[in-house]
Design a protein around this motif. Structure first.
Motif, PDB file in Angstrom:
ATOM      1  N   GLY A 170     -13.748   4.257  -6.959  1.00  0.00           N
ATOM      2  CA  GLY A 170     -13.671   4.588  -5.555  1.00  0.00           C
ATOM      3  C   GLY A 170     -12.442   4.978  -5.266  1.00  0.00           C
ATOM      4  N   GLY A 171     -11.318   5.468  -6.158  1.00  0.00           N
ATOM      5  CA  GLY A 171     -10.438   5.982  -5.811  1.00  0.00           C
ATOM      6  C   GLY A 171      -9.201   5.044  -5.556  1.00  0.00           C
ATOM      7  N   VAL A 172      -9.653   3.816  -5.800  1.00  0.00           N
ATOM      8  CA  VAL A 172      -8.526   2.647  -5.720  1.00  0.00           C
ATOM      9  C   VAL A 172      -7.832   2.439  -6.958  1.00  0.00           C
ATOM     10  N   VAL A 195       0.852  -1.233  -0.027  1.00  0.00           N
ATOM     11  CA  VAL A 195      -0.030   0.120  -0.023  1.00  0.00           C
ATOM     12  C   VAL A 195       1.029   1.236   0.078  1.00  0.00           C
ATOM     13  N   VAL A 196       0.902   1.981  -1.122  1.00  0.00           N
ATOM     14  CA  VAL A 196       1.599   3.170  -1.109  1.00  0.00           C
ATOM     15  C   VAL A 196       0.701   4.472  -1.057  1.00  0.00           C
ATOM     16  N   ALA A 197       1.331   5.628  -0.747  1.00  0.00           N
ATOM     17  CA  ALA A 197       0.267   6.894  -0.933  1.00  0.00           C
ATOM     18  C   ALA A 197       0.381   7.440  -2.257  1.00  0.00           C
ATOM     19  N   MET A 245      -4.864   3.980  -1.973  1.00  0.00           N
ATOM     20  CA  MET A 245      -6.241   4.252  -1.461  1.00  0.00           C
ATOM     21  C   MET A 245      -6.090   5.677  -0.811  1.00  0.00           C
ATOM     22  N   PRO A 246      -6.400   6.560  -1.601  1.00  0.00           N
ATOM     23  CA  PRO A 246      -6.124   8.057  -1.088  1.00  0.00           C
ATOM     24  C   PRO A 246      -6.672   8.457   0.262  1.00  0.00           C
ATOM     25  N   TRP A 247      -7.518   7.875   0.776  1.00  0.00           N
ATOM     26  CA  TRP A 247      -8.147   8.116   2.152  1.00  0.00           C
ATOM     27  C   TRP A 247      -7.514   7.414   3.149  1.00  0.00           C
ATOM     28  N   ARG A 248      -6.413   6.565   2.946  1.00  0.00           N
ATOM     29  CA  ARG A 248      -5.816   6.134   3.964  1.00  0.00           C
ATOM     30  C   ARG A 248      -4.430   7.025   4.300  1.00  0.00           C
TER      31      ARG A 248
END
Length: 129
Positions: free
Chosen positions: A101-103, A75-77, A121-124
């Motif tokens: 969904g932004g994924v 998982v990356v930003a 996943m930009p919300w993370r």
């Protein structure tokens, strides 16, 4: 903080270690030979609490078929930045795919055919990342 270790079966520890450290930029945490015929290597993606383990001489390594790990998520930003960096380092990474969904995802494999998936996943953010 919860620490994890994922074992990744490989045919050649030195080749795999070079791929993960030189191409992917993982940090070498451990490379020890605690007994005759036993080698334990632990590698961690920068900023991650989860490491990969590769090695030989123990059932945990020797009983696994190289290439058996499929879809291990990293998982990356910023997937575009990470993909560009990996391509620059010589890694054959797929194009980024937006699945809704932004994924976003991009895929690649290590020299033994174990597959890894970049996931954004930009919300993370913050403690959730």
């Amino acid at each position: 903080m919860k620490l994890e270790l994922v074992l990744v079966p490989v045919t050649d520890v030195d080749r795999a270690k070079a791929f993960y450290t030189e191409r992917l930029g993982f940090v070498e945490d451990v490379d020890v030979r605690p007994a005759e015929g036993v080698r334990v290597v632990q590698l961690t993606p920068p900023g991650s609490a989860c490491s990969l383990g590769i090695g030989t001489g123990l059932p945990a390594y020797d009983d696994m078929r190289p290439g058996a790990v499929k879809g291990l998520h990293l998982v990356v930003a910023d997937i575009d930045r990470v993909r560009a960096e990996l391509v620059h380092r010589g890694v054959d990474v797929s194009a980024v795919e937006d699945v809704g969904g932004g994924v976003k995802y991009a895929w690649f494999a290590d020299p033994d055919g174990n597959t890894l998936t970049l996931q954004e996943m930009p919300w993370r953010t913050g403690d959730d990342f």
